[in-house]
Scaffold this active site. Structure first.
Site: not given
Ligand code: GLU
Length: 467
Positions: A238-240, A242
């Site tokens: 997911s986005k976290r 990167g």
């Protein structure tokens, strides 16, 4: 044998992400390897979340990756009449029926099933009512109440689903629109798709889709469900973790060939080979070596592969991608001999094209931007004579080659008894403004005789003016 037909059916609710790009790639590679067809379909029936911008971004990212399609893009929102036609056919053949139960009634059935320790399900109340279309009626598929539906998965092997645990699911809503699983099957069927590789988050839909194929008496495609891509901490990517979208990677300076090389290795292997050129991949890709366990996304590995691809490409091929990043720095350049020469000096020292563009900026600037510390340390009156001699010697060269440049340096080393670094470093600062650059001779050659002389002379004037 019939030709292989694969597809990629993204839902346009955002950019093309790593997971989706990998699915597209597997299907594309397989179609290309088998000299079959790869079809692009946009699953845009969720009109609230689907956007034109996302469609544009997905097509752009696929194009950038070099994943081309032979048909489409088809849009599900434009295919409603086809779905209706098939739904009517299913009703006529007795494989589906109209149901007028209200949502409240269905909820009550589900609660009752739960209370009896069963799965919450619709109980088939309208199965035998022989209802016709009407307001607030849906269409349900008559699913078999006994037996098993076995998904013979190319990747996972057989997975059995008990038919008794599948209720008569809705295939058409009361507003006449087709439900997701129905639309997917009708699309896959009418588009002639015979091989479906997708994420295993869709495995749950597969038995339902198989029942629709069966009800239509249609041939089933082959299914392969690949495990999700995980982040380094083993949670779903997911986005976290990167950058997520292919577009972001483009802007970060990755090459499409490096991306596809990395993506394919997230779930497919060919011995222990890590580096693949595009054609090599098309030749070697197969479904037998799609892995069963989830792969972890590793940015450092991607970066290392990117560096290798940058190194292995011919400068004229790299140039087109490189120019995009130069432009982002405000530099307008062409894919010409000069730029190709510039690239050659930086290929072995750049992990990304952004790094390469930053490292190349000095070649294109009219005026060298001097780093104050570097200029102060290396451009001082002590080296005036040396710089003057070098400028004159280089200017006088008839042939401007590595050998003649080396000769100029050697001559001045002999005359001044200075070590190579003592000569090269002021020259490097004069040419680039900084102390870090490609190898001195390759750099001077790429810059060209005239600009080299001109920059050394500018440095001389700078020393004279500040002295
Ligand atoms: N539209 C689905 C998605 O974007 C793909 C469905 C499928 O592959 O059958 O996840």
């Amino acid at each position: 044998m019939e030709p292989i037909v694969t597809r990629f059916p993204p839902s346009p609710t955002g950019a093309l992400h790593i997971g989706g790009a990998r699915t597209a790639l597997f299907n594309w590679l397989y179609a290309r390897k088998k000299k079959g067809k790869f079809i692009l379909r946009i699953e845009d029936t969720d009109t609230v979340r689907s956007t034109k911008e996302s469609v544009g971004a997905i097509l752009e990212s696929l194009t950038w990756l070099g994943i081309d399609w032979d048909e489409g893009p088809y849009f599900q929102t434009e295919r409603a009449t086809i779905y209706t036609e098939y739904i009517e056919r299913l009703v006529e053949s007795g494989s589906a029926y109209y149901c007028s139960c209200t949502p409240e009634e269905v909820n009550a059935m589900r609660e009752a099933a739960k209370a009896n320790g069963l799965k919450p399900m619709y109980n088939g109340r309208c199965r035998k009512k022989n209802l016709g279309p009407g307001d607030n009626t849906v269409v349900r598929l008559k699913t078999p109440q006994t037996g098993v539906t076995i998904v013979q998965d190319i990747v996972k092997g057989d997975t059995a689903f008990q038919n008794s645990e599948m209720d008569d699911f809705i295939i058409q809503r009361s507003d006449g629109s087709a439900m997701y699983n129905l639309a997917v099957v009708i699309d896959d069927l009418t588009m002639g798709i015979n091989t479906i590789i997708r994420g295993d988050d869709h495995l749950i839909n597969t038995p339902k889709q198989m029942l629709i194929y069966q009800a239509l008496g249609a041939d089933m495609p082959s299914f392969g469900h690949v495990p999700m891509v995980l982040g380094a901490d083993k949670s779903r990517l997911s986005k976290r973790h990167g950058a997520m979208s292919v577009g972001e990677y483009k802007h970060l300076g990755f090459l499409p060939d490096a991306m596809i090389n990395y993506l394919v290795r997230l779930g497919w292997s060919h011995g222990d080979q890590e580096f693949f050129e595009r054609n090599d991949l098309i030749e070697k890709f197969d479904l037998e070596h799609l892995g069963r366990s989830a792969s972890m996304f590793d940015n450092d590995k991607l970066l290392a592969l990117n560096a290798k691809h940058i190194q292995s490409k011919r400068p004229e091929i790299l140039a087109d991608h490189f120019l995009f990043h130069l432009k982002n720095l405000g530099i307008d350049a062409q894919n010409d001999a000069f730029t190709q020469g510039v690239i050659e000096t930086l290929q072995s020292r750049s992990k990304t094209l952004v790094e390469m563009a930053k490292g190349a900026a000095f070649y294109y600037q009219e005026d060298v931007q001097f780093d104050e510390k570097a200029a102060h340390k290396f451009l001082n009156p002590d080296c005036l004579d040396m710089l003057q001699t070098i400028a004159d010697d280089i200017e006088g060269l008839e042939a401007y080659t590595q050998a003649t440049l080396e000769h100029v340096f050697k001559k001045i080393m002999d005359q001044t008894h200075l070590k190579f670094g003592k000569i090269a470093q002021p020259i490097r600062v004069a040419i680039t403004g900084t102390t870090v650059s490609p190898g001195i001779f390759e750099m001077l050659l790429a810059l060209g005789q005239e600009k080299t002389v001109q920059r050394i002379k500018t440095a001389i004037r700078l020393i004279q003016d500040t002295a």
